[in-house]
Design a protein around this motif. Structure first.
Motif, PDB file in Angstrom:
ATOM      1  N   ALA A  83      -4.356   6.558  -0.378  1.00 48.89           N
ATOM      2  CA  ALA A  83      -3.435   5.456  -0.583  1.00 48.89           C
ATOM      3  C   ALA A  83      -3.446   4.531  -2.559  1.00 48.89           C
ATOM      4  O   ALA A  83      -5.380   5.082  -2.445  1.00 48.89           O
ATOM      5  CB  ALA A  83      -4.805   4.108   0.026  1.00 48.89           C
ATOM      6  N   SER A  84      -3.250   3.493  -2.388  1.00 49.39           N
ATOM      7  CA  SER A  84      -3.231   2.986  -3.657  1.00 49.39           C
ATOM      8  C   SER A  84      -2.100   1.992  -3.593  1.00 49.39           C
ATOM      9  O   SER A  84      -2.042   1.890  -2.798  1.00 49.39           O
ATOM     10  CB  SER A  84      -1.997   4.184  -4.669  1.00 49.39           C
ATOM     11  N   GLY A  85      -3.135   0.941  -4.569  1.00 54.88           N
ATOM     12  CA  GLY A  85      -2.328  -0.559  -4.680  1.00 54.88           C
ATOM     13  C   GLY A  85      -3.398  -1.341  -4.181  1.00 54.88           C
ATOM     14  O   GLY A  85      -2.818  -2.416  -4.601  1.00 54.88           O
ATOM     15  N   ARG A  86      -3.807  -1.313  -2.930  1.00 57.21           N
ATOM     16  CA  ARG A  86      -4.540  -1.992  -2.621  1.00 57.21           C
ATOM     17  C   ARG A  86      -5.704  -1.606  -2.387  1.00 57.21           C
ATOM     18  O   ARG A  86      -6.086  -0.443  -2.285  1.00 57.21           O
ATOM     19  CB  ARG A  86      -3.820  -2.534  -1.373  1.00 57.21           C
ATOM     20  N   THR A  87      -6.820  -2.564  -1.640  1.00 61.50           N
ATOM     21  CA  THR A  87      -8.011  -2.381  -1.140  1.00 61.50           C
ATOM     22  C   THR A  87      -7.931  -1.218  -0.464  1.00 61.50           C
ATOM     23  O   THR A  87      -8.041  -1.784   0.926  1.00 61.50           O
ATOM     24  CB  THR A  87      -9.490  -3.389  -1.209  1.00 61.50           C
ATOM     25  N   PHE A  88      -8.291  -0.267  -0.480  1.00 63.35           N
ATOM     26  CA  PHE A  88      -8.628   0.601   0.909  1.00 63.35           C
ATOM     27  C   PHE A  88      -9.422   0.282   2.290  1.00 63.35           C
ATOM     28  O   PHE A  88      -8.854   0.248   3.232  1.00 63.35           O
ATOM     29  CB  PHE A  88      -8.913   1.658   0.303  1.00 63.35           C
ATOM     30  N   SER A  89     -10.591   0.011   1.635  1.00 68.47           N
ATOM     31  CA  SER A  89     -11.260  -0.445   2.919  1.00 68.47           C
ATOM     32  C   SER A  89     -11.098  -1.357   3.628  1.00 68.47           C
ATOM     33  O   SER A  89     -12.143  -2.078   4.472  1.00 68.47           O
ATOM     34  CB  SER A  89     -12.636  -0.766   2.343  1.00 68.47           C
ATOM     35  N   ASN A  90      -9.757  -2.305   2.962  1.00 64.53           N
ATOM     36  CA  ASN A  90      -9.708  -3.544   3.899  1.00 64.53           C
ATOM     37  C   ASN A  90      -8.921  -3.109   5.171  1.00 64.53           C
ATOM     38  O   ASN A  90      -8.246  -4.075   6.004  1.00 64.53           O
ATOM     39  CB  ASN A  90      -8.666  -4.528   2.747  1.00 64.53           C
TER      40      ASN A  90
ATOM     41  N   VAL B 287       1.146  -1.024  -0.198  1.00 62.13           N
ATOM     42  CA  VAL B 287       0.135  -0.343   0.240  1.00 62.13           C
ATOM     43  C   VAL B 287       1.118   1.500  -0.219  1.00 62.13           C
ATOM     44  O   VAL B 287       1.938   1.283   0.923  1.00 62.13           O
ATOM     45  CB  VAL B 287      -0.923   0.094   1.102  1.00 62.13           C
ATOM     46  N   GLN B 288       0.145   1.847  -1.573  1.00 57.70           N
ATOM     47  CA  GLN B 288       1.560   3.487  -0.999  1.00 57.70           C
ATOM     48  C   GLN B 288       0.470   4.369  -0.298  1.00 57.70           C
ATOM     49  O   GLN B 288      -0.681   4.560  -1.025  1.00 57.70           O
ATOM     50  CB  GLN B 288       1.592   3.861  -2.540  1.00 57.70           C
ATOM     51  N   LEU B 289       0.564   5.424   0.533  1.00 64.59           N
ATOM     52  CA  LEU B 289       0.418   6.397   1.216  1.00 64.59           C
ATOM     53  C   LEU B 289       0.834   7.575   0.868  1.00 64.59           C
ATOM     54  O   LEU B 289       2.238   7.780   1.529  1.00 64.59           O
ATOM     55  CB  LEU B 289       0.087   6.058   2.616  1.00 64.59           C
TER      56      LEU B 289
ATOM     57  N   ASP C 105       1.178  -1.530   9.220  1.00 68.56           N
ATOM     58  CA  ASP C 105       2.168  -2.120   8.410  1.00 68.56           C
ATOM     59  C   ASP C 105       2.777  -0.914   6.935  1.00 68.56           C
ATOM     60  O   ASP C 105       3.843  -1.477   6.873  1.00 68.56           O
ATOM     61  CB  ASP C 105       1.080  -3.063   7.686  1.00 68.56           C
ATOM     62  N   TYR C 106       1.193  -0.327   7.064  1.00 70.68           N
ATOM     63  CA  TYR C 106       2.073   0.759   6.110  1.00 70.68           C
ATOM     64  C   TYR C 106       2.195   1.896   6.774  1.00 70.68           C
ATOM     65  O   TYR C 106       1.383   2.318   7.145  1.00 70.68           O
ATOM     66  CB  TYR C 106       1.230   0.928   5.197  1.00 70.68           C
ATOM     67  N   TRP C 107       3.095   3.123   6.205  1.00 74.22           N
ATOM     68  CA  TRP C 107       2.926   4.581   6.549  1.00 74.22           C
ATOM     69  C   TRP C 107       3.488   5.190   5.402  1.00 74.22           C
ATOM     70  O   TRP C 107       4.601   4.877   4.194  1.00 74.22           O
ATOM     71  CB  TRP C 107       5.190   4.616   7.449  1.00 74.22           C
ATOM     72  N   GLY C 108       2.694   6.616   5.370  1.00 73.12           N
ATOM     73  CA  GLY C 108       3.103   7.951   4.452  1.00 73.12           C
ATOM     74  C   GLY C 108       4.946   8.134   4.820  1.00 73.12           C
ATOM     75  O   GLY C 108       5.594   7.905   5.432  1.00 73.12           O
ATOM     76  N   GLN C 109       4.956   8.982   3.682  1.00 75.45           N
ATOM     77  CA  GLN C 109       7.041  10.512   3.890  1.00 75.45           C
ATOM     78  C   GLN C 109       6.106  11.293   5.255  1.00 75.45           C
ATOM     79  O   GLN C 109       7.117  11.385   5.383  1.00 75.45           O
ATOM     80  CB  GLN C 109       7.052  10.226   3.013  1.00 75.45           C
ATOM     81  N   GLY C 110       4.889  11.637   5.395  1.00 72.81           N
ATOM     82  CA  GLY C 110       5.029  12.555   6.806  1.00 72.81           C
ATOM     83  C   GLY C 110       4.097  14.009   5.693  1.00 72.81           C
ATOM     84  O   GLY C 110       4.523  14.307   4.432  1.00 72.81           O
ATOM     85  N   THR C 111       3.742  14.704   6.185  1.00 74.52           N
ATOM     86  CA  THR C 111       3.549  16.020   6.218  1.00 74.52           C
ATOM     87  C   THR C 111       3.879  17.423   6.926  1.00 74.52           C
ATOM     88  O   THR C 111       3.773  16.665   8.104  1.00 74.52           O
ATOM     89  CB  THR C 111       1.959  16.010   5.047  1.00 74.52           C
ATOM     90  N   GLN C 112       4.695  18.485   6.988  1.00 81.24           N
ATOM     91  CA  GLN C 112       5.173  18.990   8.254  1.00 81.24           C
ATOM     92  C   GLN C 112       3.671  20.373   8.084  1.00 81.24           C
ATOM     93  O   GLN C 112       2.955  20.222   7.407  1.00 81.24           O
ATOM     94  CB  GLN C 112       6.402  20.411   7.537  1.00 81.24           C
TER      95      GLN C 112
ATOM     96  N   ALA D 233      -1.093   2.729   7.895  1.00 81.54           N
ATOM     97  CA  ALA D 233      -2.647   1.097   7.495  1.00 81.54           C
ATOM     98  C   ALA D 233      -2.283   0.412   7.999  1.00 81.54           C
ATOM     99  O   ALA D 233      -1.766   0.134   7.913  1.00 81.54           O
ATOM    100  CB  ALA D 233      -3.144   1.621   6.458  1.00 81.54           C
ATOM    101  N   ALA D 234      -3.411  -0.289   8.425  1.00 84.27           N
ATOM    102  CA  ALA D 234      -2.812  -1.469   8.967  1.00 84.27           C
ATOM    103  C   ALA D 234      -4.272  -2.425   8.658  1.00 84.27           C
ATOM    104  O   ALA D 234      -5.486  -2.135   8.369  1.00 84.27           O
ATOM    105  CB  ALA D 234      -3.238  -1.533  10.561  1.00 84.27           C
ATOM    106  N   THR D 235      -3.801  -3.496   8.172  1.00 87.22           N
ATOM    107  CA  THR D 235      -4.907  -4.804   8.298  1.00 87.22           C
ATOM    108  C   THR D 235      -5.692  -5.450   9.374  1.00 87.22           C
ATOM    109  O   THR D 235      -6.920  -5.014   9.337  1.00 87.22           O
ATOM    110  CB  THR D 235      -4.603  -6.711   7.528  1.00 87.22           C
TER     111      THR D 235
END
Length: 124
Positions: A24-31, A2-4, A112-119, A98-100
């Motif tokens: 989010a992209s890459g997998r089904t977001f609602s999961n 998952v990309q965030l 499980d997945y993290w974005g790069q952050g925003t200040q 994001a976490a399953t």
């Protein structure tokens, strides 16, 4: 995978508002349950808010309750963090995660997945 990607951060005066977005992209977001964490310079990453997969349950840290709101739009694969009445102590890099399955909502180890952050910078 998952990309965030977070957006919406910036500089705001105390008492102001911002809305952060995390696409989010890459997998089904609602999961995935989603969360926001933040990290100020020299401090540990701390939990801010979380939302269940369907959006029916939300969790907020005590320090932001009454000021921040988390929401999600599964059709847009996006989670939001609305921040009102901002304080200088809210200054930090904000990350979405994001976490399953979540063992402990407030623990970054649950995600499980993290974005790069925003200040986000709040001036007094």
């Amino acid at each position: 995978q998952v990309q965030l990607v977070e957006s919406g951060g910036g500089l705001v005066q105390a008492g102001g508002s911002l809305r952060l977005s995390c696409a989010a992209s890459g997998r089904t977001f609602s999961n995935y349950a989603m969360a926001w964490f933040r990290q100020a310079p020299g401090k540990a990453r701390e939990f801010v808010a979380a939302i269940s997969k369907g959006g029916g349950s939300t969790y907020l840290a005590g320090s932001v309750t009454g000021r921040f709101t988390i929401s999600r739009d599964n059709a847009k694969s996006t989670v939001y963090l609305r921040m009102n009445s901002l304080k200088p102590e809210d200054t930090a890099v904000y990350y979405c995660a994001a976490a399953t399955a979540i063992a402990t909502v407030q623990s970054y180890n649950s995600y499980d997945y993290w974005g790069q952050g925003t200040q986000v910078t709040v001036s007094s």
